[in-house]
Design an enzyme around this catalytic site. Structure first.
Site, PDB file in Angstrom:
ATOM      1  N   ASN A  13       0.870  -1.186   0.000  1.00 30.02           N
ATOM      2  CA  ASN A  13       0.000   0.000   0.000  1.00 30.02           C
ATOM      3  C   ASN A  13       0.904   1.233   0.000  1.00 30.02           C
ATOM      4  OD1 ASN A  13      -1.820   2.032   0.479  1.00 30.02           O
ATOM      5  ND2 ASN A  13      -2.255   1.442   2.605  1.00 30.02           N
ATOM      6  N   LYS A  15       0.074   4.248  -0.218  1.00 29.22           N
ATOM      7  CA  LYS A  15      -0.572   5.418   0.415  1.00 29.22           C
ATOM      8  C   LYS A  15      -0.416   6.660  -0.474  1.00 29.22           C
ATOM      9  CE  LYS A  15       0.238   3.248   4.836  1.00 29.22           C
ATOM     10  NZ  LYS A  15       0.150   3.350   6.263  1.00 29.22           N
ATOM     11  N   HIS A 101      -9.513   0.604   4.894  1.00 31.21           N
ATOM     12  CA  HIS A 101      -8.222   0.846   5.555  1.00 31.21           C
ATOM     13  C   HIS A 101      -8.437   1.753   6.770  1.00 31.21           C
ATOM     14  CE1 HIS A 101      -4.126   2.154   6.325  1.00 31.21           C
ATOM     15  NE2 HIS A 101      -3.739   1.079   5.660  1.00 31.21           N
ATOM     16  N   GLU A 103      -6.810   4.141   7.929  1.00 30.46           N
ATOM     17  CA  GLU A 103      -6.600   5.591   7.721  1.00 30.46           C
ATOM     18  C   GLU A 103      -7.839   6.222   7.097  1.00 30.46           C
ATOM     19  OE1 GLU A 103      -2.858   5.270   5.667  1.00 30.46           O
ATOM     20  OE2 GLU A 103      -1.848   4.789   7.555  1.00 30.46           O
ATOM     21  N   GLU A 171      -5.068  -5.635  10.651  1.00 27.18           N
ATOM     22  CA  GLU A 171      -4.128  -4.534  10.866  1.00 27.18           C
ATOM     23  C   GLU A 171      -4.462  -3.827  12.175  1.00 27.18           C
ATOM     24  OE1 GLU A 171      -2.308  -3.284   6.868  1.00 27.18           O
ATOM     25  OE2 GLU A 171      -4.041  -2.014   7.221  1.00 27.18           O
ATOM     26  N   GLY A 177       2.170   2.199  10.757  1.00 28.80           N
ATOM     27  CA  GLY A 177       3.019   3.375  10.603  1.00 28.80           C
ATOM     28  C   GLY A 177       3.698   3.806  11.889  1.00 28.80           C
ATOM     29  N   SER A 217       3.431  -2.118  10.146  1.00 33.40           N
ATOM     30  CA  SER A 217       4.884  -1.928  10.270  1.00 33.40           C
ATOM     31  C   SER A 217       5.695  -3.173   9.902  1.00 33.40           C
ATOM     32  CB  SER A 217       5.244  -1.453  11.686  1.00 33.40           C
ATOM     33  OG  SER A 217       4.639  -0.201  11.948  1.00 33.40           O
TER      34      SER A 217
HETATM   35  C1  PEP Z   1      -0.839  -0.181   5.804  1.00 30.16           C
HETATM   36  O1  PEP Z   1      -0.839   0.884   5.208  1.00 30.16           O
HETATM   37  O2  PEP Z   1      -1.767  -0.972   5.604  1.00 30.16           O
HETATM   38  C2  PEP Z   1       0.245  -0.486   6.727  1.00 30.16           C
HETATM   39  C3  PEP Z   1       0.245  -1.643   7.337  1.00 30.16           C
HETATM   40  O3  PEP Z   1       1.212   0.478   6.908  1.00 30.16           O
HETATM   41  P1  PEP Z   1       2.650   0.280   7.626  1.00 30.16           P
HETATM   42  O4  PEP Z   1       3.242  -0.994   7.095  1.00 30.16           O
HETATM   43  O5  PEP Z   1       3.429   1.492   7.230  1.00 30.16           O
HETATM   44  O6  PEP Z   1       2.399   0.187   9.090  1.00 30.16           O
END
Ligand code: PEP
Length: 267
Positions: A13, A15, A101, A103, A171, A177, A217
């Site tokens: 992803n 972003k 997601h 976010e 997640e 992040g 992460s």
């Molecule tokens: C994500 O955007 O779904 C994600 C897991 O981000 P990150 O790996 O940066 O934590």
């Protein structure tokens, strides 16, 4: 379905990173560095970079089986929704989409009901869906993680029959992040919660046929912990998916699991 039969998937992803002038080159490099047999690879760049990524992957021998995904779709097909992108607009550009997601749940106030409608639009447009679910830190600390995730699965998927179109990314929001990761054993436990909820929704195989990814992460250094869990079928990678070295390490580790599963299912 036994875990060995589920596909191993690594999705990136991107972003709100990359531009149409640099996304194609990044996609091509990642495709070359992650050419692992048995691993399904998906890259989800920003909308404006979808065409560049599609074209760069098509021009690259190692890129032809890398799928392109969107990060979101609108819950309506067309209309007065300034700045939005609908699922039918993605035809020819993407074959997958992320839905729900964290976010977007946070920044665009997306509810499970809205995510459910987005999934309807995605399915009408024949897009494969990566549904994101996960609890906040205070939910986990209060012992509510399982209830929150179960409710997200049931609410986002009510009325949809789980099938090959569906992948779920667990997640935990506190790990996205932040540099913090869940423990592999916790991710596996939550995959169990997700699959039991899929069973409640009428999944014929009790959710055992639906891939569950871990996201939060993930890096080349942390992927092993998750791929070592038979309940986890890969990763949704954010920040590290922009770094070819990290993606190469993540997909290489996923490839070990894919080969082990292929061996187990043919034995
Ligand atoms: C994500 O955007 O779904 C994600 C897991 O981000 P990150 O790996 O940066 O934590």
């Amino acid at each position: 379905m036994i875990p060995g039969m589920r596909p191993v998937i690594v999705a990136g992803n991107w972003k709100m990173h990359t531009t149409p002038s640099d996304a194609g080159e990044l996609a091509a490099i990642i495709a070359r560095r992650t050419n692992e047999p048995g691993v399904v690879r998906v890259l989800c760049p920003p909308f404006v970079c979808l065409a560049a990524v599609r074209d760069a992957l098509a021009a690259e021998a190692a890129g032809r089986d890398v799928a392109v995904g969107a990060q979101n779709v609108h819950h309506e097909v067309t209309g007065a929704f300034t700045g939005e992108v609908s699922a039918p607009m993605l035809r020819g550009l993407a074959t997958w989409t992320i839905a729900g997601h964290s976010e977007r749940r946070r920044d665009a106030a997306e509810t499970d009901e809205l995510v459910n409608q987005k999934i309807s639009r995605a399915l009408e447009a024949e897009l494969r869906v990566i549904l994101c679910v996960g609890e906040q830190l205070d939910d986990r600390e209060a012992g509510r993680a399982e209830t929150v995730v179960r409710d997200q699965v049931l609410g986002s998927l009510r009325g949809h029959q789980p099938g090959p179109w569906l992948t779920i990314a667990y997640e935990p929001v506190w790990a996205i992040g932040t540099g913090r990761t869940a423990r592999g054993v916790d991710a596996a436990e939550m995959a169990g919660v997700i699959r039991r909820a899929l069973g409640e929704l009428g999944s014929a195989a009790g959710g055992e046929d639906v891939p569950v990814l871990y996201g939060g992460s993930v890096t080349g250094g942390s992927i092993d912990e998750f791929m070592a869990e038979p309940a986890i079928d890969g990763a949704l990678v954010g920040g590290a998916s922009l770094k070819p070295d990290e993606m190469a390490a993540i997909v290489a580790r996923a490839g070990l699991t894919a080969r082990a599963r292929a061996g187990a299912s043919s034995a």
